[in-house]
Motif scaffolding. Sequence first.
Motif, PDB file in Angstrom:
ATOM      1  N   GLY A  32       0.818  -1.217   0.000  1.00  0.00           N
ATOM      2  CA  GLY A  32       0.000   0.000   0.000  1.00  0.00           C
ATOM      3  C   GLY A  32       0.845   1.256   0.000  1.00  0.00           C
ATOM      4  O   GLY A  32       0.577   2.207  -0.751  1.00  0.00           O
ATOM      5  N   LYS A  33       1.879   1.252   0.815  1.00  0.00           N
ATOM      6  CA  LYS A  33       2.789   2.413   0.841  1.00  0.00           C
ATOM      7  C   LYS A  33       3.524   2.539  -0.491  1.00  0.00           C
ATOM      8  O   LYS A  33       3.744   3.656  -0.980  1.00  0.00           O
ATOM      9  N   GLY A  34       3.858   1.403  -1.086  1.00  0.00           N
ATOM     10  CA  GLY A  34       4.506   1.432  -2.395  1.00  0.00           C
ATOM     11  C   GLY A  34       3.611   2.036  -3.465  1.00  0.00           C
ATOM     12  O   GLY A  34       4.081   2.772  -4.348  1.00  0.00           O
ATOM     13  N   VAL A  35       2.312   1.757  -3.383  1.00  0.00           N
ATOM     14  CA  VAL A  35       1.354   2.327  -4.348  1.00  0.00           C
ATOM     15  C   VAL A  35       1.353   3.851  -4.246  1.00  0.00           C
ATOM     16  O   VAL A  35       1.406   4.557  -5.264  1.00  0.00           O
TER      17      VAL A  35
ATOM     18  N   LYS B  49       3.762   9.829   5.971  1.00  0.00           N
ATOM     19  CA  LYS B  49       4.411  10.284   7.210  1.00  0.00           C
ATOM     20  C   LYS B  49       3.617   9.841   8.438  1.00  0.00           C
ATOM     21  O   LYS B  49       4.190   9.349   9.417  1.00  0.00           O
ATOM     22  N   VAL B  50       2.296   9.989   8.381  1.00  0.00           N
ATOM     23  CA  VAL B  50       1.433   9.589   9.501  1.00  0.00           C
ATOM     24  C   VAL B  50       1.563   8.086   9.756  1.00  0.00           C
ATOM     25  O   VAL B  50       1.673   7.638  10.904  1.00  0.00           O
ATOM     26  N   LYS B  51       1.556   7.304   8.689  1.00  0.00           N
ATOM     27  CA  LYS B  51       1.664   5.852   8.824  1.00  0.00           C
ATOM     28  C   LYS B  51       3.020   5.473   9.407  1.00  0.00           C
ATOM     29  O   LYS B  51       3.113   4.602  10.291  1.00  0.00           O
ATOM     30  N   GLU B  52       4.063   6.125   8.936  1.00  0.00           N
ATOM     31  CA  GLU B  52       5.422   5.826   9.401  1.00  0.00           C
ATOM     32  C   GLU B  52       5.583   6.154  10.879  1.00  0.00           C
ATOM     33  O   GLU B  52       6.173   5.386  11.647  1.00  0.00           O
TER      34      GLU B  52
ATOM     35  N   LYS C 190      -0.840   4.207  12.151  1.00  0.00           N
ATOM     36  CA  LYS C 190      -2.301   4.217  12.012  1.00  0.00           C
ATOM     37  C   LYS C 190      -2.741   5.345  11.080  1.00  0.00           C
ATOM     38  O   LYS C 190      -2.534   6.523  11.390  1.00  0.00           O
ATOM     39  N   ILE C 191      -3.354   5.002   9.963  1.00  0.00           N
ATOM     40  CA  ILE C 191      -3.814   6.043   9.045  1.00  0.00           C
ATOM     41  C   ILE C 191      -4.967   6.837   9.643  1.00  0.00           C
ATOM     42  O   ILE C 191      -5.216   7.985   9.255  1.00  0.00           O
ATOM     43  N   SER C 192      -5.653   6.272  10.634  1.00  0.00           N
ATOM     44  CA  SER C 192      -6.758   6.999  11.291  1.00  0.00           C
ATOM     45  C   SER C 192      -6.259   8.239  12.039  1.00  0.00           C
ATOM     46  O   SER C 192      -7.057   9.095  12.421  1.00  0.00           O
ATOM     47  N   ASN C 193      -4.937   8.345  12.220  1.00  0.00           N
ATOM     48  CA  ASN C 193      -4.351   9.539  12.864  1.00  0.00           C
ATOM     49  C   ASN C 193      -4.080  10.670  11.874  1.00  0.00           C
ATOM     50  O   ASN C 193      -3.510  11.696  12.245  1.00  0.00           O
TER      51      ASN C 193
END
Length: 337
Positions: A12-15, A59-62, A66-69
């Motif tokens: 997903g991050k690669g996409v 950046k949030v995911k890293e 959590k993408i909800s953040n």
Amino acid sequence: MKIILVGFGIIGKGVLKAINLKSEHLKKKYGLDLKVAAICDRSGAAIDEEGLDLELALKVKEETRKISNYPEKGCKMDILEVIESVNADVVVEVSPTNIETGEPAKSYMLKAFETKKHVVSANKGPLAVSFKELVTAAEKNKLCFRYEASVGGAMPIINLAKETLAGNDVKLIKGILNGTTNYILTKMEKEQLDFDTVLKEAQELGIAETNPHQDISGLDTAAKIVILANSIFGRDVTIKDVNLEGITRITPEALVMANKSGHTIKLIGEVTDKKLEVCPKLVPVDSPLNVMGCLNVAMFDTDLANDIVVVGTGAGDIETASAILSDLINIHQTIKN
């Protein structure tokens, strides 16, 4: 074109990285302006139908996992609800693979079709267990269903057979469709190390999973040849129909003996209109199938073009994302025409 990204792990991050990298190229060459309207992971979602900031999402995911953040646009919404409620054209499904039931990814895809959204997937699980059901749902709703990345990562296998080799009778496809097993066998052969030693090293390098069962048992390759059997040969089979053996019984001594006769040993998946097999096989050292390390290879036996061989990286974030982009471009051109 607006997309919903379901699954925000490595692929997903690669996409997102690939969309960021190729954004201007896609607009200029294909007139394709990709907007990510929603991103979903286990924590929830980030939603903006005008298009999320992809660098901020990464950046949030890293930083939080959590993408909800995601600031202001993050929420705890269930993935099925996101697919149903968000206005988008395509669902890109790259959530974790379950090759036993195909769930929950299978439900995500069916919900996409139900809500009139095209689907692009890298997820072999649902395709290996419910291929006919998914294809029927797409056809019923007159939607595109593309899954090039589910078999060979960056390697064009499904689209090559269906489009470039259209007009040919593809009689057989065989090859190495799992980079982990190929790395292990290559290392065992070159350094005459035993299976357990090489597997441990592959795990430490991140080449093999913490639980490598699907790779070393041949299940991963089996899922992929089932997809090829159903999509290219028009069969209706599952993993249970595959004659299956993994690589755990291969020894350095067996590889030395093979070398003495001008051969090596590789885990080969093979599919025809009648055959469905994954097992270690003797391969001549000068064969195109004798690729090293983590590389994958697929050989097509055709009536007009004879043998066609494709070699490439079968996994990886950007590599797999390249196949996903190819499918998105195809859907864009199909819709446009």
